[in-house]
Design a protein around this motif. Structure first.
Motif, PDB file in Angstrom:
ATOM      1  N   PHE A  36     -41.019  -4.511  45.542  1.00  0.00           N
ATOM      2  CA  PHE A  36     -39.612  -4.562  45.970  1.00  0.00           C
ATOM      3  C   PHE A  36     -39.361  -5.810  46.814  1.00  0.00           C
ATOM      4  O   PHE A  36     -38.345  -6.503  46.635  1.00  0.00           O
ATOM      5  CB  PHE A  36     -39.247  -3.312  46.769  1.00  0.00           C
ATOM      6  CG  PHE A  36     -38.891  -2.119  45.933  1.00  0.00           C
ATOM      7  CD1 PHE A  36     -37.880  -2.184  44.981  1.00  0.00           C
ATOM      8  CD2 PHE A  36     -39.555  -0.913  46.108  1.00  0.00           C
ATOM      9  CE1 PHE A  36     -37.541  -1.079  44.213  1.00  0.00           C
ATOM     10  CE2 PHE A  36     -39.225   0.193  45.340  1.00  0.00           C
ATOM     11  CZ  PHE A  36     -38.217   0.118  44.391  1.00  0.00           C
ATOM     12  N   SER A  37     -40.264  -6.093  47.744  1.00  0.00           N
ATOM     13  CA  SER A  37     -40.112  -7.287  48.574  1.00  0.00           C
ATOM     14  C   SER A  37     -40.100  -8.544  47.719  1.00  0.00           C
ATOM     15  O   SER A  37     -39.219  -9.407  47.875  1.00  0.00           O
ATOM     16  CB  SER A  37     -41.250  -7.356  49.591  1.00  0.00           C
ATOM     17  OG  SER A  37     -41.230  -8.570  50.314  1.00  0.00           O
ATOM     18  N   VAL A  45     -37.454  -1.323  50.634  1.00  0.00           N
ATOM     19  CA  VAL A  45     -38.738  -1.064  51.301  1.00  0.00           C
ATOM     20  C   VAL A  45     -38.652   0.120  52.271  1.00  0.00           C
ATOM     21  O   VAL A  45     -39.551   0.976  52.279  1.00  0.00           O
ATOM     22  CB  VAL A  45     -39.246  -2.334  52.013  1.00  0.00           C
ATOM     23  CG1 VAL A  45     -40.492  -2.035  52.844  1.00  0.00           C
ATOM     24  CG2 VAL A  45     -39.541  -3.423  50.989  1.00  0.00           C
ATOM     25  N   PRO A  46     -37.608   0.245  53.113  1.00  0.00           N
ATOM     26  CA  PRO A  46     -37.531   1.420  53.991  1.00  0.00           C
ATOM     27  C   PRO A  46     -37.474   2.736  53.228  1.00  0.00           C
ATOM     28  O   PRO A  46     -37.947   3.755  53.732  1.00  0.00           O
ATOM     29  CB  PRO A  46     -36.224   1.183  54.771  1.00  0.00           C
ATOM     30  CG  PRO A  46     -36.011  -0.285  54.724  1.00  0.00           C
ATOM     31  CD  PRO A  46     -36.524  -0.710  53.382  1.00  0.00           C
ATOM     32  N   ARG A  47     -36.941   2.702  52.030  1.00  0.00           N
ATOM     33  CA  ARG A  47     -36.879   3.928  51.241  1.00  0.00           C
ATOM     34  C   ARG A  47     -38.272   4.358  50.794  1.00  0.00           C
ATOM     35  O   ARG A  47     -38.585   5.546  50.757  1.00  0.00           O
ATOM     36  CB  ARG A  47     -35.953   3.746  50.044  1.00  0.00           C
ATOM     37  CG  ARG A  47     -34.505   3.490  50.438  1.00  0.00           C
ATOM     38  CD  ARG A  47     -33.562   3.639  49.277  1.00  0.00           C
ATOM     39  NE  ARG A  47     -32.181   3.506  49.718  1.00  0.00           N
ATOM     40  CZ  ARG A  47     -31.123   3.874  49.000  1.00  0.00           C
ATOM     41  NH1 ARG A  47     -31.311   4.417  47.814  1.00  0.00           N
ATOM     42  NH2 ARG A  47     -29.916   3.712  49.463  1.00  0.00           N
ATOM     43  N   ALA A  93     -38.035  -8.338  54.120  1.00  0.00           N
ATOM     44  CA  ALA A  93     -38.602  -7.003  53.892  1.00  0.00           C
ATOM     45  C   ALA A  93     -39.196  -6.430  55.168  1.00  0.00           C
ATOM     46  O   ALA A  93     -39.045  -5.236  55.455  1.00  0.00           O
ATOM     47  CB  ALA A  93     -39.665  -7.072  52.796  1.00  0.00           C
ATOM     48  N   LEU A  94     -39.861  -7.275  55.957  1.00  0.00           N
ATOM     49  CA  LEU A  94     -40.474  -6.794  57.195  1.00  0.00           C
ATOM     50  C   LEU A  94     -39.422  -6.415  58.239  1.00  0.00           C
ATOM     51  O   LEU A  94     -39.626  -5.481  59.020  1.00  0.00           O
ATOM     52  CB  LEU A  94     -41.428  -7.853  57.753  1.00  0.00           C
ATOM     53  CG  LEU A  94     -42.729  -8.023  56.960  1.00  0.00           C
ATOM     54  CD1 LEU A  94     -43.494  -9.257  57.442  1.00  0.00           C
ATOM     55  CD2 LEU A  94     -43.608  -6.781  57.077  1.00  0.00           C
ATOM     56  N   VAL A  95     -38.294  -7.123  58.243  1.00  0.00           N
ATOM     57  CA  VAL A  95     -37.201  -6.745  59.144  1.00  0.00           C
ATOM     58  C   VAL A  95     -36.676  -5.360  58.765  1.00  0.00           C
ATOM     59  O   VAL A  95     -36.498  -4.478  59.617  1.00  0.00           O
ATOM     60  CB  VAL A  95     -36.067  -7.784  59.100  1.00  0.00           C
ATOM     61  CG1 VAL A  95     -34.820  -7.249  59.789  1.00  0.00           C
ATOM     62  CG2 VAL A  95     -36.504  -9.079  59.761  1.00  0.00           C
ATOM     63  N   GLU A  99     -36.984  -1.886  61.122  1.00  0.00           N
ATOM     64  CA  GLU A  99     -35.822  -1.096  61.534  1.00  0.00           C
ATOM     65  C   GLU A  99     -35.957   0.366  61.134  1.00  0.00           C
ATOM     66  O   GLU A  99     -35.402   1.258  61.789  1.00  0.00           O
ATOM     67  CB  GLU A  99     -34.547  -1.701  60.945  1.00  0.00           C
ATOM     68  CG  GLU A  99     -34.205  -3.066  61.545  1.00  0.00           C
ATOM     69  CD  GLU A  99     -33.058  -3.759  60.839  1.00  0.00           C
ATOM     70  OE1 GLU A  99     -32.678  -3.310  59.726  1.00  0.00           O
ATOM     71  OE2 GLU A  99     -32.539  -4.755  61.383  1.00  0.00           O
ATOM     72  N   ALA A 100     -36.697   0.633  60.058  1.00  0.00           N
ATOM     73  CA  ALA A 100     -36.865   2.004  59.576  1.00  0.00           C
ATOM     74  C   ALA A 100     -38.111   2.685  60.118  1.00  0.00           C
ATOM     75  O   ALA A 100     -38.300   3.886  59.916  1.00  0.00           O
ATOM     76  CB  ALA A 100     -36.914   2.001  58.045  1.00  0.00           C
ATOM     77  N   THR A 101     -38.952   1.937  60.819  1.00  0.00           N
ATOM     78  CA  THR A 101     -40.217   2.489  61.311  1.00  0.00           C
ATOM     79  C   THR A 101     -39.999   3.227  62.624  1.00  0.00           C
ATOM     80  O   THR A 101     -39.437   2.662  63.560  1.00  0.00           O
ATOM     81  CB  THR A 101     -41.246   1.357  61.529  1.00  0.00           C
ATOM     82  OG1 THR A 101     -41.477   0.693  60.282  1.00  0.00           O
ATOM     83  CG2 THR A 101     -42.558   1.932  62.035  1.00  0.00           C
TER      84      THR A 101
END
Length: 234
Positions: A36-37, A45-47, A93-95, A99-101
């Motif tokens: 995805f990234s 990615v958060p999903r 992707a890491l941002v 945010e979702a972690t």
């Protein structure tokens, strides 16, 4: 683009990877996050993260360490993929991942040892480069040096030394999975056949390698990546 990472699609991707005794060893979420990234779908990615954490939370024996490892595997996989996909994609992707972690699963210090000397980093890079390319390393490294000496220096000393040779989160096998997912999602499959076989060399089963390839391929197609040439299979 986030709409492509629906629960049904994530379940489909998950079903492609062989069952494992421990959930965190089932690298579907690693392959999917990297694909995805690399397909420029950072919002997906958060999903993947939430889907995988929800799965973990349903298991009676899940520990904090399991959840932390899952987050780190996704994070380090994306970080490693940036060497091939480009760091603008990896950063986005890491941002989204950050945010979702959940706050308790975020790292506040580098995982890699920042106190190592440049000589130690270079030696680690050379050793991992040699292990990755085997008998062909003696041909590939001079080739990189001949086309652009800076490329050879960066690839072996920094790319491999600082990024790839760190194996405390994802193993050599899983690092190969990152490479496979990235290459497919970037529509640059000319070197894929080699890396499919190197994944087996690093301990993956053929079934696992085929699963990672298929996960990345389905994501790339769904994301509209222009696959102009046939994607090799093992």
């Amino acid at each position: 683009m986030a709409d492509i990472a629906t629960p049904d699609f994530l379940n489909e991707l998950q079903s492609l990877y062989p069952a494992t005794a421990k959930y965190v060893d089932g690298d579907w979420f690693l392959a999917a996050s990297v694909a995805f990234s690399s397909s420029n779908c950072p919002e997906a990615v958060p999903r993947v993260l939430r889907h995988a954490l929800d799965d973990l939370d349903k298991l009676s024996d899940t520990s904090y360490e399991d959840r932390k490892l899952l987050v780190r595997k996704i994070k380090d996989g994306i970080f490693k993929s940036g060497i091939l996909s480009g760091y603008p994609k990896a950063i986005n992707a890491l941002v989204s991942l950050y945010e979702a972690t959940p706050e308790e699963l975020r790292d506040t210090e580098p995982l890699r040892d920042s106190s190592r000397s440049k000589e130690e980093v270079a030696a680690a890079g050379q050793a991992y480069f040699d292990s990755q390319y085997g008998d062909t390393a003696a041909k590939i490294q001079p080739m990189l040096r001949s086309i652009y000496p800076d490329l050879e220096h960066f690839t072996v000393k920094l790319g491999y030394g600082y990024v790839y040779a760190f194996l405390e989160v994802i193993s050599p096998k899983e690092t190969s999975f990152v490479t496979i997912s990235t290459i497919i999602a970037n529509a640059t499959p000319s070197q894929l056949g080699w890396h499919l076989n190197r994944a087996v060399h690093h301990g993956a089963t053929v079934e696992e390698v085929r699963a990672v390839r298929e996960i990345a391929l389905r994501i790339a197609i769904k994301a509209g990546v222009p696959l102009k040439t046939e994607v090799p299979i093992i």
